[in-house]
Design an enzyme around this catalytic site. Structure first.
Site, PDB file in Angstrom:
ATOM      1  CD  GLU A 249     -11.924   5.809   4.576  1.00  0.00           C
ATOM      2  OE1 GLU A 249     -11.425   5.071   5.435  1.00  0.00           O
ATOM      3  OE2 GLU A 249     -11.318   6.172   3.552  1.00  0.00           O
TER       4      GLU A 249
ATOM      5  NE  ARG B  46      -2.544   0.934   3.525  1.00  0.00           N
ATOM      6  CZ  ARG B  46      -3.252   0.638   4.612  1.00  0.00           C
ATOM      7  NH1 ARG B  46      -4.527   0.277   4.509  1.00  0.00           N
ATOM      8  NH2 ARG B  46      -2.699   0.688   5.807  1.00  0.00           N
TER       9      ARG B  46
ATOM     10  CE  LYS C 223      -2.658   4.404   7.158  1.00  0.00           C
ATOM     11  NZ  LYS C 223      -4.094   4.367   7.458  1.00  0.00           N
TER      12      LYS C 223
HETATM   13  C1  LIG Z   1      -5.171   3.638   7.636  1.00  0.00           C
HETATM   14  C2  LIG Z   1      -6.583   3.984   7.354  1.00  0.00           C
HETATM   15  C3  LIG Z   1      -7.629   3.044   7.505  1.00  0.00           C
HETATM   16  C4  LIG Z   1      -7.414   1.664   8.084  1.00  0.00           C
HETATM   17  O1  LIG Z   1      -6.602   0.847   7.309  1.00  0.00           O
HETATM   18  P1  LIG Z   1      -5.933  -0.451   7.956  1.00  0.00           P
HETATM   19  O2  LIG Z   1      -5.067  -0.991   6.888  1.00  0.00           O
HETATM   20  O3  LIG Z   1      -7.032  -1.376   8.303  1.00  0.00           O
HETATM   21  O4  LIG Z   1      -5.199   0.010   9.146  1.00  0.00           O
HETATM   22  C5  LIG Z   1      -8.907   3.436   7.140  1.00  0.00           C
HETATM   23  N1  LIG Z   1      -9.165   4.672   6.662  1.00  0.00           N
HETATM   24  C6  LIG Z   1      -8.193   5.599   6.527  1.00  0.00           C
HETATM   25  C7  LIG Z   1      -8.536   6.934   5.997  1.00  0.00           C
HETATM   26  C8  LIG Z   1      -6.880   5.278   6.861  1.00  0.00           C
HETATM   27  O5  LIG Z   1      -5.930   6.204   6.725  1.00  0.00           O
END
Ligand SMILES: *Cc1c(COP(=O)(O)O)cnc(C)c1O
Length: 340
Positions: free
Chosen positions: A220, A81, A184
């Site tokens: 989300e 990722r 991210k």
């Molecule tokens: C990191 C993150 C998540 C969760 O991702 P994981 O891989 O499950 O830790 C969800 N939403 C956002 C915006 C994030 O930055």
């Protein structure tokens, strides 16, 4: 164990541990990474990370098992990722082997801070990739820093498995339709701070964002993905390119289908249809699984199972996931990486 902390009440806060990893990318290649005691970064005032948001990060945890060993949960997925994030922001990529080696080095060097088994606490790792160097025009950096630091943490949402209350953000989006929602990056968080601060001031755990094109579909939660359980035993989680692809969410999709016998679906979740869910949750590395007790959307209010108690299916998902992470439940092939 040399360190004695109040492991059960850690919360989610920064702690300056003895060691972190740092590597520099210059002249087209990564330096050999090293551990350092210095928790300050020394970078040019003109670094693109500071001005134009050219940066990305990751979050994963190290878990202490019953036999005292330490393990990671799907770190190859975090590496992949971060590579995807790097491509989206035109940054140098960190190879998977280098990423996992850096994480392991940091865990081992700070081993005394990996919480004991049974406390529910973990060592949270924060890999960070930033564009640095003397660049003032808008363009990708030529130099990068990759660092990994760590801290022991409890749960991200107060209350652990007690349900939390969320509010739908109707005034702000966290991402644009073809923007960086799926990467991210700090910019998505900067864009979400106003909604989050407002939600918290009104007594909510966080805001829930809608799809930025039509504002009709759930995307989300601030730092976690959304899922709901229907009365027909369906596990449903939204599908959209502007959602951050949560590794926890994809793990739950697999476990819901293969371990719990639910029908696992990644699809559209309309805000007006939230009433079809008998249980709901927010999932992510930091949140683990946080049951959602209630969602408010303007005049509308939805309650999932109960505002005070976790529902049975969310609890089963939690036990399966956390059991795997702490080594008490057999993991699917390749999900666990031992730190030795
Ligand atoms: C990191 C993150 C998540 C969760 O991702 P994981 O891989 O499950 O830790 C969800 N939403 C956002 C915006 C994030 O930055």
């Amino acid at each position: 164990m040399a360190i004695n902390l109040d492991w059960e009440n850690l919360g989610f806060s920064y702690r300056n541990l003895p060691f972190r990893y740092i590597a520099r990318f210059k002249d087209g290649k990564w330096s050999a990474g090293e551990l350092t005691g210095d928790n300050q970064l020394h970078i040019s005032e003109s670094s693109p990370a500071l001005h134009y948001g050219q940066q990305g990060f990751e979050g994963l945890k190290a878990y202490r098992t019953k036999d005292g060993s330490i393990q990671l949960f799907r770190p190859d997925q975090n590496a992949a990722r971060l590579q995807n994030t790097a491509r989206r922001l035109c940054m140098a990529e960190v190879p998977t082997e280098m990423f996992i080696d850096a994480v392991k080095q940091v865990v081992k060097a700070n081993e005394d801070f990996v919480p004991p088994y049974g406390t529910g606490a973990t060592l949270y790792l924060r890999p960070l990739l930033i564009g640095v160097g003397d660049v003032i025009g808008v363009k990708p950096a030529d130099e990068y820093i990759f660092t990994v630091f760590a801290m022991p943490v409890g749960s991200y949402f107060k209350g652990g498995l007690a349900p939390s209350k969320f509010v739908i953000s109707r005034d702000y989006d966290r991402a644009a339709p073809l923007g960086t929602g799926g990467a991210k990056v700090g910019g998505n968080y900067a864009a979400s701070l106003q909604a989050e601060v407002g939600a918290k001031a009104s007594g909510y755990a966080d805001a829930i964002y809608l799809d930025p094109s039509t504002h009709t579909k759930i995307e989300e939660v601030g730092a976690a993905n959304f899922f709901g359980i229907t009365a027909d035993n369906e596990f449903i989680t939204p599908l959209s390119p502007s959602i951050l692809p949560s590794i926890t969410k994809y793990s739950l999709l697999y476990l819901a289908e293969h371990r719990l016998g639910l029908k696992a679906i990644e699809g559209e979740v309309y805000a007006k249809d939230l009433g079809k869910f008998v249980e709901a949750g927010a999932c992510g590395t930091a949140a683990i699984i946080s049951p959602i007790g209630r969602i408010d959307d303007g005049e509308d209010s939805y309650i999932f199972h109960s505002e005070t108690e976790v529902g049975p299916t969310v609890k089963r998902l939690y036990d399966e996931l956390v059991g795997i992470q702490f080594g008490d439940v057999e993991a699917p092939e390749g999900w666990i990486v031992k730190v030795d």
